[in-house]
Design a protein around this motif. Structure first.
Motif, PDB file in Angstrom:
ATOM      1  N   GLN A  40       0.826  -1.208   0.000  1.00  0.00           N
ATOM      2  CA  GLN A  40       0.000   0.000   0.000  1.00  0.00           C
ATOM      3  C   GLN A  40       0.862   1.261   0.000  1.00  0.00           C
ATOM      4  O   GLN A  40       0.355   2.354   0.242  1.00  0.00           O
ATOM      5  CB  GLN A  40      -0.943   0.011   1.211  1.00  0.00           C
ATOM      6  CG  GLN A  40      -2.044  -1.032   1.144  1.00  0.00           C
ATOM      7  CD  GLN A  40      -2.955  -0.834  -0.047  1.00  0.00           C
ATOM      8  OE1 GLN A  40      -2.842  -1.549  -1.034  1.00  0.00           O
ATOM      9  NE2 GLN A  40      -3.854   0.120   0.031  1.00  0.00           N
ATOM     10  N   ASP A  41       2.155   1.118  -0.256  1.00  0.00           N
ATOM     11  CA  ASP A  41       3.065   2.261  -0.302  1.00  0.00           C
ATOM     12  C   ASP A  41       3.105   2.814  -1.724  1.00  0.00           C
ATOM     13  O   ASP A  41       3.377   2.078  -2.675  1.00  0.00           O
ATOM     14  CB  ASP A  41       4.466   1.849   0.145  1.00  0.00           C
ATOM     15  CG  ASP A  41       4.486   1.295   1.564  1.00  0.00           C
ATOM     16  OD1 ASP A  41       3.714   1.801   2.399  1.00  0.00           O
ATOM     17  OD2 ASP A  41       5.259   0.355   1.826  1.00  0.00           O
ATOM     18  N   GLU A  42       2.833   4.105  -1.862  1.00  0.00           N
ATOM     19  CA  GLU A  42       2.776   4.760  -3.173  1.00  0.00           C
ATOM     20  C   GLU A  42       4.057   5.544  -3.435  1.00  0.00           C
ATOM     21  O   GLU A  42       4.500   6.324  -2.596  1.00  0.00           O
ATOM     22  CB  GLU A  42       1.602   5.749  -3.235  1.00  0.00           C
ATOM     23  CG  GLU A  42       0.241   5.137  -3.250  1.00  0.00           C
ATOM     24  CD  GLU A  42      -0.183   4.617  -4.620  1.00  0.00           C
ATOM     25  OE1 GLU A  42       0.550   4.811  -5.608  1.00  0.00           O
ATOM     26  OE2 GLU A  42      -1.264   4.031  -4.679  1.00  0.00           O
ATOM     27  N   GLY A  82      -7.914  -0.401   0.301  1.00  0.00           N
ATOM     28  CA  GLY A  82      -7.539   0.567   1.321  1.00  0.00           C
ATOM     29  C   GLY A  82      -6.735   1.723   0.740  1.00  0.00           C
ATOM     30  O   GLY A  82      -6.461   1.782  -0.459  1.00  0.00           O
ATOM     31  N   TYR A  83      -6.370   2.628   1.617  1.00  0.00           N
ATOM     32  CA  TYR A  83      -5.621   3.821   1.235  1.00  0.00           C
ATOM     33  C   TYR A  83      -4.130   3.587   1.405  1.00  0.00           C
ATOM     34  O   TYR A  83      -3.707   2.635   2.059  1.00  0.00           O
ATOM     35  CB  TYR A  83      -6.072   5.020   2.076  1.00  0.00           C
ATOM     36  CG  TYR A  83      -7.496   5.419   1.805  1.00  0.00           C
ATOM     37  CD1 TYR A  83      -7.798   6.272   0.757  1.00  0.00           C
ATOM     38  CD2 TYR A  83      -8.541   4.930   2.579  1.00  0.00           C
ATOM     39  CE1 TYR A  83      -9.111   6.635   0.485  1.00  0.00           C
ATOM     40  CE2 TYR A  83      -9.858   5.286   2.319  1.00  0.00           C
ATOM     41  CZ  TYR A  83     -10.127   6.136   1.273  1.00  0.00           C
ATOM     42  OH  TYR A  83     -11.416   6.493   0.998  1.00  0.00           O
ATOM     43  N   ALA A  84      -3.348   4.483   0.845  1.00  0.00           N
ATOM     44  CA  ALA A  84      -1.889   4.378   0.923  1.00  0.00           C
ATOM     45  C   ALA A  84      -1.422   4.393   2.376  1.00  0.00           C
ATOM     46  O   ALA A  84      -1.982   5.095   3.218  1.00  0.00           O
ATOM     47  CB  ALA A  84      -1.245   5.524   0.152  1.00  0.00           C
ATOM     48  N   TYR A 109       5.902  11.041   3.090  1.00  0.00           N
ATOM     49  CA  TYR A 109       4.842  11.107   4.095  1.00  0.00           C
ATOM     50  C   TYR A 109       4.718   9.690   4.611  1.00  0.00           C
ATOM     51  O   TYR A 109       4.205   8.808   3.919  1.00  0.00           O
ATOM     52  CB  TYR A 109       3.543  11.599   3.436  1.00  0.00           C
ATOM     53  CG  TYR A 109       2.440  11.955   4.391  1.00  0.00           C
ATOM     54  CD1 TYR A 109       2.539  13.051   5.237  1.00  0.00           C
ATOM     55  CD2 TYR A 109       1.277  11.199   4.432  1.00  0.00           C
ATOM     56  CE1 TYR A 109       1.509  13.400   6.101  1.00  0.00           C
ATOM     57  CE2 TYR A 109       0.234  11.534   5.288  1.00  0.00           C
ATOM     58  CZ  TYR A 109       0.361  12.634   6.121  1.00  0.00           C
ATOM     59  OH  TYR A 109      -0.666  12.971   6.976  1.00  0.00           O
ATOM     60  N   LYS A 110       5.267   9.470   5.793  1.00  0.00           N
ATOM     61  CA  LYS A 110       5.343   8.097   6.281  1.00  0.00           C
ATOM     62  C   LYS A 110       4.943   7.990   7.748  1.00  0.00           C
ATOM     63  O   LYS A 110       5.048   8.961   8.496  1.00  0.00           O
ATOM     64  CB  LYS A 110       6.724   7.520   6.036  1.00  0.00           C
ATOM     65  CG  LYS A 110       7.886   8.354   6.482  1.00  0.00           C
ATOM     66  CD  LYS A 110       9.185   7.781   5.929  1.00  0.00           C
ATOM     67  CE  LYS A 110      10.360   8.609   6.363  1.00  0.00           C
ATOM     68  NZ  LYS A 110      11.614   8.124   5.852  1.00  0.00           N
ATOM     69  N   PRO A 111       4.491   6.794   8.109  1.00  0.00           N
ATOM     70  CA  PRO A 111       4.030   6.618   9.484  1.00  0.00           C
ATOM     71  C   PRO A 111       5.185   6.663  10.479  1.00  0.00           C
ATOM     72  O   PRO A 111       6.321   6.318  10.152  1.00  0.00           O
ATOM     73  CB  PRO A 111       3.377   5.231   9.467  1.00  0.00           C
ATOM     74  CG  PRO A 111       4.027   4.516   8.342  1.00  0.00           C
ATOM     75  CD  PRO A 111       4.369   5.561   7.332  1.00  0.00           C
ATOM     76  N   TYR A 118      -1.932   1.789   9.691  1.00  0.00           N
ATOM     77  CA  TYR A 118      -2.219   3.208   9.511  1.00  0.00           C
ATOM     78  C   TYR A 118      -2.308   3.527   8.021  1.00  0.00           C
ATOM     79  O   TYR A 118      -1.559   2.998   7.218  1.00  0.00           O
ATOM     80  CB  TYR A 118      -1.127   4.075  10.129  1.00  0.00           C
ATOM     81  CG  TYR A 118      -0.891   3.856  11.605  1.00  0.00           C
ATOM     82  CD1 TYR A 118      -1.946   3.644  12.484  1.00  0.00           C
ATOM     83  CD2 TYR A 118       0.390   3.889  12.133  1.00  0.00           C
ATOM     84  CE1 TYR A 118      -1.728   3.461  13.833  1.00  0.00           C
ATOM     85  CE2 TYR A 118       0.617   3.712  13.486  1.00  0.00           C
ATOM     86  CZ  TYR A 118      -0.435   3.491  14.333  1.00  0.00           C
ATOM     87  OH  TYR A 118      -0.217   3.313  15.670  1.00  0.00           O
ATOM     88  N   ASP A 119      -3.238   4.415   7.680  1.00  0.00           N
ATOM     89  CA  ASP A 119      -3.268   4.895   6.303  1.00  0.00           C
ATOM     90  C   ASP A 119      -3.363   6.421   6.310  1.00  0.00           C
ATOM     91  O   ASP A 119      -3.699   7.031   7.322  1.00  0.00           O
ATOM     92  CB  ASP A 119      -4.402   4.244   5.489  1.00  0.00           C
ATOM     93  CG  ASP A 119      -5.792   4.695   5.901  1.00  0.00           C
ATOM     94  OD1 ASP A 119      -6.078   5.908   5.826  1.00  0.00           O
ATOM     95  OD2 ASP A 119      -6.603   3.834   6.297  1.00  0.00           O
TER      96      ASP A 119
END
Length: 139
Positions: A40-42, A82-84, A109-111, A118-119
């Protein structure tokens, strides 16, 4: 007479070429040129569509917002799964500057914690924004 026609034709062709180049570089909204998704990583290549980026932090916030809102003109992200969970954006001023050039800025933009669910849309407080490797205080 032939020389005048030839000169006029050359001038018209030159004007058409300059006009075409100017249209290619029409300022406007930033847009995604390419995207790659791993899990899910863009990872996105973005063109700013402007001569310069005056405030990189504000521009980075705009790009993250456009990702969250799924509001780029050329790309719609699938949210079926799901979202990125992270974003990596390589930003160029113009599309014709991508080939063989370094980006004018890189936005990440990373957790804060990897491996969580987390998204970028539902958990923005769990993310940090970096511009050119520097942590921004208020993403």
């Amino acid at each position: 007479m032939k020389r005048k026609k030839h000169t006029l034709l050359c001038l018209l062709l030159a004007a058409a070429f300059v006009s075409a180049c100017a249209q290619k570089r029409k300022e406007g909204e930033p847009d995604v040129i390419s995207s790659m998704k791993m899990n899910q990583d863009e990872t996105l290549t973005v063109v700013a569509n402007r001569k310069q980026i005056e405030d990189k932090e504000d521009f980075a916030k705009l790009l993250v917002k456009k990702c969250k809102d799924n509001s780029f003109q050329s790309v719609r992200f699938s949210t079926d799964y799901g979202y990125a969970t992270s974003l990596n954006l390589r930003v160029y001023l113009w599309e014709d500057e991508i080939e063989g050039q370094e980006p004018v800025m890189v936005v990440e933009y990373k957790p804060v914690e990897w491996g969580r669910d987390y998204d970028i849309v539902h958990d923005p407080e769990k993310f940090q924004m970096y511009v050119d490797g520097e942590l921004m205080e208020n993403p």
